[in-house]
Scaffold this motif. Structure first.
Motif, PDB file in Angstrom:
ATOM      1  N   ILE A  51       5.861   3.278   0.496  1.00 34.79           N
ATOM      2  CA  ILE A  51       5.353   1.950   0.174  1.00 34.79           C
ATOM      3  C   ILE A  51       5.468   1.089   1.430  1.00 34.79           C
ATOM      4  O   ILE A  51       6.546   1.001   2.031  1.00 34.79           O
ATOM      5  N   THR A  52       4.397   0.462   1.851  1.00 35.48           N
ATOM      6  CA  THR A  52       4.416  -0.366   3.056  1.00 35.48           C
ATOM      7  C   THR A  52       3.532  -1.595   2.867  1.00 35.48           C
ATOM      8  O   THR A  52       2.611  -1.593   2.036  1.00 35.48           O
ATOM      9  N   SER A  53       3.819  -2.626   3.640  1.00 37.34           N
ATOM     10  CA  SER A  53       2.970  -3.828   3.597  1.00 37.34           C
ATOM     11  C   SER A  53       1.767  -3.692   4.518  1.00 37.34           C
ATOM     12  O   SER A  53       0.862  -4.538   4.488  1.00 37.34           O
ATOM     13  N   ALA A  54       1.725  -2.643   5.336  1.00 35.28           N
ATOM     14  CA  ALA A  54       0.642  -2.470   6.305  1.00 35.28           C
ATOM     15  C   ALA A  54      -0.650  -2.027   5.620  1.00 35.28           C
ATOM     16  O   ALA A  54      -0.632  -1.202   4.698  1.00 35.28           O
ATOM     17  N   PHE A  55      -1.750  -2.552   6.098  1.00 32.81           N
ATOM     18  CA  PHE A  55      -3.064  -2.117   5.635  1.00 32.81           C
ATOM     19  C   PHE A  55      -3.517  -0.905   6.453  1.00 32.81           C
ATOM     20  O   PHE A  55      -2.952  -0.621   7.522  1.00 32.81           O
TER      21      PHE A  55
ATOM     22  N   LEU B 205       2.612   0.164  11.325  1.00 31.48           N
ATOM     23  CA  LEU B 205       3.639   0.042  10.289  1.00 31.48           C
ATOM     24  C   LEU B 205       4.842  -0.715  10.847  1.00 31.48           C
ATOM     25  O   LEU B 205       5.399  -0.328  11.877  1.00 31.48           O
ATOM     26  N   ARG B 206       5.212  -1.770  10.154  1.00 34.74           N
ATOM     27  CA  ARG B 206       6.412  -2.525  10.518  1.00 34.74           C
ATOM     28  C   ARG B 206       7.499  -2.381   9.465  1.00 34.74           C
ATOM     29  O   ARG B 206       8.616  -2.855   9.654  1.00 34.74           O
ATOM     30  N   ASP B 207       7.160  -1.744   8.348  1.00 32.92           N
ATOM     31  CA  ASP B 207       8.130  -1.542   7.274  1.00 32.92           C
ATOM     32  C   ASP B 207       7.694  -0.356   6.428  1.00 32.92           C
ATOM     33  O   ASP B 207       6.567   0.127   6.545  1.00 32.92           O
ATOM     34  N   GLY B 208       8.602   0.112   5.586  1.00 32.30           N
ATOM     35  CA  GLY B 208       8.259   1.213   4.690  1.00 32.30           C
ATOM     36  C   GLY B 208       9.469   1.695   3.908  1.00 32.30           C
ATOM     37  O   GLY B 208      10.576   1.751   4.444  1.00 32.30           O
ATOM     38  N   ILE B 209       9.254   2.002   2.648  1.00 29.41           N
ATOM     39  CA  ILE B 209      10.268   2.650   1.812  1.00 29.41           C
ATOM     40  C   ILE B 209       9.726   4.017   1.429  1.00 29.41           C
ATOM     41  O   ILE B 209       8.644   4.119   0.846  1.00 29.41           O
TER      42      ILE B 209
ATOM     43  N   ASN C  15       0.828  -1.199   0.000  1.00 27.95           N
ATOM     44  CA  ASN C  15       0.000   0.000   0.000  1.00 27.95           C
ATOM     45  C   ASN C  15       0.865   1.253   0.000  1.00 27.95           C
ATOM     46  O   ASN C  15       2.024   1.230   0.418  1.00 27.95           O
ATOM     47  N   ILE C  16       0.267   2.357  -0.475  1.00 23.88           N
ATOM     48  CA  ILE C  16       0.945   3.652  -0.509  1.00 23.88           C
ATOM     49  C   ILE C  16       0.291   4.565   0.519  1.00 23.88           C
ATOM     50  O   ILE C  16      -0.941   4.696   0.555  1.00 23.88           O
ATOM     51  N   ILE C  17       1.121   5.209   1.349  1.00 22.60           N
ATOM     52  CA  ILE C  17       0.610   6.161   2.327  1.00 22.60           C
ATOM     53  C   ILE C  17       1.346   7.490   2.178  1.00 22.60           C
ATOM     54  O   ILE C  17       2.413   7.554   1.570  1.00 22.60           O
ATOM     55  N   ASP C  18       0.750   8.533   2.744  1.00 23.26           N
ATOM     56  CA  ASP C  18       1.347   9.862   2.737  1.00 23.26           C
ATOM     57  C   ASP C  18       2.065  10.080   4.072  1.00 23.26           C
ATOM     58  O   ASP C  18       1.413  10.189   5.119  1.00 23.26           O
ATOM     59  N   PRO C  19       3.395  10.151   4.076  1.00 22.30           N
ATOM     60  CA  PRO C  19       4.117  10.301   5.350  1.00 22.30           C
ATOM     61  C   PRO C  19       3.942  11.670   5.997  1.00 22.30           C
ATOM     62  O   PRO C  19       4.334  11.858   7.158  1.00 22.30           O
ATOM     63  N   LEU C  20       3.353  12.615   5.265  1.00 23.40           N
ATOM     64  CA  LEU C  20       3.138  13.948   5.825  1.00 23.40           C
ATOM     65  C   LEU C  20       1.843  14.034   6.625  1.00 23.40           C
ATOM     66  O   LEU C  20       1.656  14.975   7.398  1.00 23.40           O
TER      67      LEU C  20
END
Length: 344
Positions: free
Chosen positions: A45-49, A54-58, A2-7
């Motif tokens: 980009i993260t595997s979290a729904f 969040l356990r990971d993220g690029i 999934n894609i999230i907004d880090p802001l």
């Protein structure tokens, strides 16, 4: 994936706060400053729904440029940026998803800047550019750290600065930023390059808060050298340095670095990141070596493999250097304001 907004998604802040590979470059303040100054769009980009921890993220930024092409970079103007992998055992799934995003957006390329080996990135990426990365272990005693400095140059210059009663200040007010930027213009002119826009530093100071410090050295009230550093937990990053060549004999830069080492040690820092150096920049490499740093190769990776086209290409162009060296300060600064958004 999934894609999230880090802001806007505070789960990213939580991951950065606890992940062992996170640095100041992963922080919301750095990403917010990139967007406010240059218009880059950060995403993760993260595997979290949605709603999950969040356990990971690029983290990467979308750069849109008619001059240098559209691309994804992790991360612009950061010397390095480690993917924040979790314990899933399949970290390449995140980087593979980023490849899909690169293709979907018809980007020229996707670039990673990892400190560690690239094995977890998968098979899509090829080495694009290498540097030296320098760091100083702050775990020895302060006496041992001073003994590790080059006696004939760094130690001697520190003592010269103290003998000359060079003064020392730390802050991040607008006055500090303007003084720092004036020295930056002098330094960049010396290297025949435009300075970064002053708004970049103002946005960093606003968004990074007490994780950012500017250290100034003065002689009889005249600014002679400055450092800008970033901190995340026990790691300090030396990001920008500048000086007035007319006062180099006073040892302003070694003096500031020693103050940084002393204060870092006193506040529990364990590592001082001296940043990257180009492999053929023997003078800069030697300067950082004289502080007792260790160095290793830092390699950037791209998908797909492309010809290098980035900020360092300015240094490869003799014509560009001659043009920049001839510009008045105001025009040189304006050139930096226009050009830097194209080269992240």
């Amino acid at each position: 994936m999934n894609i999230i907004d880090p802001l806007t998604d505070t789960r990213w802040d939580d991951l950065v706060a606890r992940h062992p590979s996170a640095t100041a470059f992963h922080r919301r303040g750095w990403l917010e400053s990139l967007k406010q100054t240059y218009g880059y769009e950060p995403f993760v980009i993260t595997s979290a729904f949605p709603g999950e921890l969040l356990r990971d993220g690029i983290v990467a930024c979308r750069i849109t440029s008619w001059l240098t092409g559209n691309r994804l970079v992790s991360l612009p103007f950061a010397d390095h940026c480690e993917p924040l992998f979790g314990d899933s055992g399949e970290p390449h799934l995140l980087s593979d998803r980023l490849v899909e995003e690169c293709n979907k957006q018809h980007c020229k390329y996707l670039e990673f800047r990892p400190l560690m080996a690239s094995a977890d990135l998968g098979n899509n990426y090829q080495p694009s550019e290498s540097f030296y990365f320098h760091e100083l272990d702050l775990s020895p005693t302060i006496e041992q750290l001073f003994k590790g400095l080059s006696k004939d140059s760094i130690q001697r210059k520190i003592r010269r600065a103290e003998k000359e009663q060079v003064s020392y200040e730390v802050g991040r007010t607008d006055e500090f930023i303007e003084t720092f930027h004036n020295l930056l213009v002098i330094t960049r002119r010396r290297h025949h390059l435009p300075p970064q826009p002053i708004n970049w530093f103002k946005n960093l100071a606003k968004n990074m808060g007490d994780a950012l410090h500017i250290r100034l050295a003065r002689k009889n009230g005249t600014p002679i050298a400055a450092l800008l550093t970033l901190r995340h937990r026990s790691n300090i990053i030396y990001k920008y340095g500048c000086s007035d060549g007319a006062f180099h004999q006073l040892g302003g830069m070694p003096f500031l670095f020693w103050k940084l080492i002393e204060e870092g040690k006193a506040t529990g820092a364990t590592c001082l990141d001296f940043g990257r150096s180009e492999l053929d920049n023997e003078g800069l490499v030697a300067f950082k070596d004289k502080f007792g740093t260790t160095k290793k190769t830092l390699t950037y990776y791209r998908y797909p493999q492309t010809k290098k086209q980035n900020a360092s290409s300015w240094g490869d162009s003799g014509l560009a250097r001659r043009v920049f060296s001839a510009l008045p300060d105001g025009v040189l600064s304006a050139a930096g304001k226009v050009l830097y958004r194209h080269i992240g």
